[in-house]
Design a protein around this motif. Structure first.
Motif: not given
Length: 321
Positions: A214-220, A196-200
């Motif tokens: 999860l990191n890869l999915q959240l990465a911009a 909800d806060f990403g992408p980062f």
């Protein structure tokens, strides 16, 4: 001199010869030493010191300079300082490369200063040097309530970067928000809500394998994902097509094994860009508790509990700290 060493998973005080102060070095009478997860790993036999480094525990310390070797710059006997070490901080005295020493920030105690060098060097190296964080970019900090996390949150706030965290409890999330984090998620409960806060743009992760997918999915797109630890394992299966498609840079990083010139440049940047913020009150040491030297085992057990918000230090000389 008395020095702390790891013996079969526990810590014990023993007698060691005082180190020699050579050219380009200073000797420090230690007031206090910060505890770090690397100390826990070394004590457990899982993280030996780099070649040539002391096997005495302690990657950061504070105290008073008692001897100055030739070619040690402007340092003088009597200066109150803190320092970054590859080992040796948990002893009555330590000898260190003069370039790895920082002055005591005005208004802080030596006990507080012992909690600064390792975590701020780690946060600055990985966020601002390796990840090249730019103002306004969004940051995700795993283990946000840790010593490194506490430093990273404050640096993000100071340099204009909104950040979010993952933590182990609601209390620790509230702690992170009090330092400047925008919000976050609880480990083991709603970590997926980080979407909800990403992408980062930058992800700083000491956990490793458990968070990799999860990191890869959240990465911009064009994100920098910096891995600095393996608390959650060392092997993960990743969708490399997603890594390529997002142009994500995956960076592995350690500080302890870096060479002396590298650390000298890093410390110089801290002194220029970070240390003034302590005197301005924009950064604060997050010292949860200071333990007496006689309670060293208790201090290590407290750190291992994963319930500490901020830092723990071991006081070796109460007359100074």
């Amino acid at each position: 001199m008395k020095a702390l060493q790891g013996v079969e998973g526990r810590v014990e005080w023993g007698e060691r010869a005082s180190p020699v102060c050579d050219v380009g070095q200073v000797r420090i009478r230690v007031a206090a030493a910060g505890l770090n997860r690397a100390d826990l790993l070394q004590c457990a036999g899982l993280y030996p010191p780099p070649p040539g480094a002391s096997d005495i525990l302690g990657l950061e310390a504070s105290g008073v300079i008692t001897e100055v070797g030739a070619g040690s710059g402007a340092w003088q006997v009597g200066d109150k300082v803190c320092c970054l070490l590859a080992g040796g901080g948990m002893a009555e005295e330590v000898v260190v490369d003069a370039r790895h020493v920082l002055p005591l920030p005005e208004g802080l105690s030596l006990a507080e200063a012992a909690a600064l060098p390792e975590v701020y060097a780690t946060a600055w190296l990985n966020l601002f040097q390796l990840a090249a964080l730019k103002p306004g970019e969004k940051v995700l900090l795993h283990a946000g309530a840790s010593g490194v996390g506490s430093a990273a949150i404050q640096l993000c706030k100071a340099f204009g970067n909104p950040c979010w965290v993952s933590v182990g409890s609601a209390e620790r999330l509230a702690y992170c928000e009090s330092l400047g984090a925008q919000g976050g998620a609880l480990r083991g409960e709603d970590l997926e809500s980080l979407r909800d806060f990403g992408p980062f743009d930058v992800i700083l992760d000491p956990v490793g394998a458990n968070y990799a997918v999860l990191n890869l999915q959240l990465a911009a797109v064009d994100a920098r994902w910096v891995n600095i630890g393996l608390m959650g394992g060392r092997k993960a299966e990743l969708d490399l097509a997603l890594l390529l498609g997002k142009r994500v840079q995956l960076i592995g990083s350690t500080l302890r094994s870096r060479d002396d010139p590298f650390k000298a440049d890093l410390i110089a940047e801290l002194r220029q860009h970070v240390w003034p913020l302590f005197e301005e009150g924009r950064l604060q040491p997050r010292l949860e508790r200071a333990f007496a030297a006689t309670d060293a085992q208790q201090a290590f057990e407290a750190l291992a509990s994963n319930t500490v918000s901020g830092k723990l230090v071991l006081v070796l000389d109460e007359s100074l700290a």
